[in-house]
Design an enzyme around this catalytic site. Structure first.
Site, PDB file in Angstrom:
ATOM      1  N   HIS A   1    -125.603 -17.597  68.913  1.00 55.46           N
ATOM      2  CA  HIS A   1    -124.247 -18.089  69.171  1.00 55.46           C
ATOM      3  C   HIS A   1    -123.232 -17.503  68.203  1.00 55.46           C
ATOM      4  O   HIS A   1    -122.108 -17.189  68.579  1.00 55.46           O
ATOM      5  CB  HIS A   1    -124.210 -19.620  69.092  1.00 55.46           C
ATOM      6  CG  HIS A   1    -124.486 -20.285  70.396  1.00 55.46           C
ATOM      7  ND1 HIS A   1    -123.526 -20.443  71.367  1.00 55.46           N
ATOM      8  CD2 HIS A   1    -125.608 -20.839  70.900  1.00 55.46           C
ATOM      9  CE1 HIS A   1    -124.048 -21.064  72.418  1.00 55.46           C
ATOM     10  NE2 HIS A   1    -125.312 -21.314  72.158  1.00 55.46           N
TER      11      HIS A   1
ATOM     12  N   GLU B   1    -128.931 -30.757  66.470  1.00 60.01           N
ATOM     13  CA  GLU B   1    -128.322 -30.815  67.798  1.00 60.01           C
ATOM     14  C   GLU B   1    -129.403 -30.654  68.873  1.00 60.01           C
ATOM     15  O   GLU B   1    -129.523 -31.471  69.777  1.00 60.01           O
ATOM     16  CB  GLU B   1    -127.285 -29.699  67.910  1.00 60.01           C
ATOM     17  CG  GLU B   1    -126.629 -29.573  69.266  1.00 60.01           C
ATOM     18  CD  GLU B   1    -125.767 -28.323  69.373  1.00 60.01           C
ATOM     19  OE1 GLU B   1    -124.885 -28.309  70.251  1.00 60.01           O
ATOM     20  OE2 GLU B   1    -125.973 -27.359  68.615  1.00 60.01           O
ATOM     21  N   HIS B   2    -130.181 -29.580  68.786  1.00 58.30           N
ATOM     22  CA  HIS B   2    -131.276 -29.317  69.723  1.00 58.30           C
ATOM     23  C   HIS B   2    -132.600 -29.367  68.960  1.00 58.30           C
ATOM     24  O   HIS B   2    -132.720 -28.790  67.880  1.00 58.30           O
ATOM     25  CB  HIS B   2    -131.168 -27.919  70.339  1.00 58.30           C
ATOM     26  CG  HIS B   2    -129.869 -27.631  71.011  1.00 58.30           C
ATOM     27  ND1 HIS B   2    -129.616 -27.964  72.325  1.00 58.30           N
ATOM     28  CD2 HIS B   2    -128.752 -27.015  70.558  1.00 58.30           C
ATOM     29  CE1 HIS B   2    -128.394 -27.563  72.654  1.00 58.30           C
ATOM     30  NE2 HIS B   2    -127.848 -26.985  71.596  1.00 58.30           N
TER      31      HIS B   2
ATOM     32  N   HIS C   1    -105.830 -71.192  64.215  1.00 60.54           N
ATOM     33  CA  HIS C   1    -107.133 -71.171  64.882  1.00 60.54           C
ATOM     34  C   HIS C   1    -107.668 -72.603  65.029  1.00 60.54           C
ATOM     35  O   HIS C   1    -108.168 -72.995  66.095  1.00 60.54           O
ATOM     36  CB  HIS C   1    -108.147 -70.348  64.066  1.00 60.54           C
ATOM     37  CG  HIS C   1    -107.981 -68.874  64.142  1.00 60.54           C
ATOM     38  ND1 HIS C   1    -106.873 -68.219  63.676  1.00 60.54           N
ATOM     39  CD2 HIS C   1    -108.818 -67.904  64.617  1.00 60.54           C
ATOM     40  CE1 HIS C   1    -107.011 -66.916  63.853  1.00 60.54           C
ATOM     41  NE2 HIS C   1    -108.189 -66.694  64.431  1.00 60.54           N
TER      42      HIS C   1
END
Length: 444
Positions: free
Chosen positions: A263, A331-332, A424
């Protein structure tokens, strides 16, 4: 022979081991410094800044920032039949997977007497899907982001992508847009794209969220503008761990290791094994595979596998190997073993886990179904792959009957009193009872 980095976990100090876990995107300070003036220019000048950035960074003079609907609808004529069929297959696979992933729109149950509680899922209003174009064409990213967005029912889905030399988006990205019903593609990339959809310009719409992978400049801009736009799940430079044992050919481990290392020089790719023979044989096979890649991509792979962000990691045991795998949170993760399912319990942290010798990374990247937009930078330890849930938001739904109120109000009042919230406390006191009683009497 080209050098493959070799890391023996049994001999590394904790500091050296820690260094292997660092990513290119670990320190974005330099990228943020460079992104800041770009962000400021887009915020102040809008379209003019985007056109200037295209000329400076993409080396193209744009006539328009929006791709024409004609260029989108006619894109199929520019592609060969084989690619068109591959795109159609991918879109269908990804659509089916994410349709199956969709949660029930509304569920309610009486989990406590007198109260119905549950969840309601609704789509976000708008999203920008980023399709990178730095070191090539990546139209598959359009499929992996825009199809889940469409399945989720996102109101407005746009694509932002850097312009090519011809001054438009690549033909495959345009064809994908036409196929899935998107008619908005805007030509801007990097930090300027994030700024454009965070602020909106004269042409580019402001969006609620941006998703998709990209460069460190993109990541830096997302961090900088996270108070203006939901930056989406982290998706930086590619990273991969291949775990292999001696039940599969070592050359197969080498083959898969090159997939993400090609990549770019900022990628990370490690082969992790507890078998010294596998480590040596895989390393020996890599140079021959480089010769079959072409010099451009092989150059990236050599940089990654010969440096401190890649190579071969030898572990003293299978357990130690997966300790490293989990600490890295890749990632992988490809598990090359005929016993891959038996190893699955050892894995806690990974964006995607591909089991067995036929679960090739490119199949998952392009056509399997799950999105290939995965958490990077170690964030797989806490983050998940992009999915329909990235384009949905969940609202808690509750209905309390009078019976349920009478049972639960005293406890709520006790909490409010203890924490010092008088309004409240009053809201679950006799004041409420008096208001409702008067209203009931008035309606008789």
């Amino acid at each position: 022979m080209d050098a493959i980095a070799f890391h023996d976990l049994s001999t590394l100090s904790s500091a050296q081991r820690g260094a292997l876990l660092k990513r290119t995107e670990a320190n974005l300070s330099t990228y943020m410094r460079d992104a800041d003036p770009i962000i400021a220019a887009v915020r102040e000048q809008g379209d003019a800044a985007l056109i200037d950035c295209a000329e400076r960074f993409d080396r193209v003079k744009l006539d328009a920032l929006r791709v024409s609907t004609q260029a989108i609808s006619a894109a199929g004529k520019e592609l060969d039949t084989r690619l068109i069929e591959a795109i159609r297959l991918s879109v269908e696979q990804v659509r089916r997977f994410h349709e199956a992933q969709m949660p029930e729109e509304l569920w309610l149950s009486e989990q406590t007497p007198g109260a119905m509680i549950g969840d309601r899922w609704t789509p976000i209003d708008s999203v920008a899907c980023y399709v990178p174009r730095g070191k090539g064409f990546f139209p598959s990213s359009a499929i992996m982001t825009a199809v889940p967005a469409k399945v989720a029912g996102t109101g407005r889905v746009v694509i932002v992508t850097p312009p090519g030399p011809d001054g438009t988006a690549d033909a495959a990205t345009r064809f994908i847009a036409s196929l899935i019903g998107i008619d908005e593609i805007y030509l801007c990339g990097g930090a300027q794209a994030v700024a454009a959809v965070a602020f909106g310009t004269q042409t580019v719409p402001r969006c609620a969220k941006i998703v998709g992978p990209g460069s460190p400049w993109l990541s830096a801009a997302r961090q900088r503008l996270s108070n203006r736009i939901d930056p989406g799940s982290p998706a930086g430079p590619s990273e991969l761990i291949v775990y292999a044992d001696n039940t599969v050919p070592a050359e197969l481990a080498a083959l898969d290791l090159l997939v993400e290392s090609e990549h770019g020089p900022d990628s990370s790719a490690f082969l992790v094994t507890a078998d010294p023979d596998v480590a040596r044989a895989a390393a020996a096979a890599i140079p021959g595979l480089w010769e079959k890649m072409g010099e451009y991509r092989a150059g990236f792979s050599r940089t990654v596998l010969g440096g401190d962000k890649g190579g071969v990691v030898l572990a003293p045991s299978v357990e130690a190997a997966f300790d490293f795998v989990n600490d890295y949170a890749a990632e992988h993760l490809a598990v090359l073993s005929t016993d891959a399912f038996d190893l699955l319990p050892l894995i806690r942290n990974a964006g995607e886990i591909l089991l067995g010798p036929h679960s090739a990374i490119p199949i998952a990247n392009f056509v399997l179904g799950p999105s290939h937009v995965l958490p990077t930078g170690g964030r797989a330890a806490t983050a998940s792959p992009l999915s329909v849930f990235d384009f949905l938001k969940r609202s808690s739904i509750a209905y309390v009957s009078r019976t349920g109120y009478e049972r639960l109000a005293p406890a709520a009042r006790a909490f409010a009193h203890y924490e010092g919230f008088r309004a409240h406390e009053n809201a679950v006191s006799e004041i409420r009872e008096d208001i409702l009683s008067r209203a009931a009497r008035a309606n008789r």
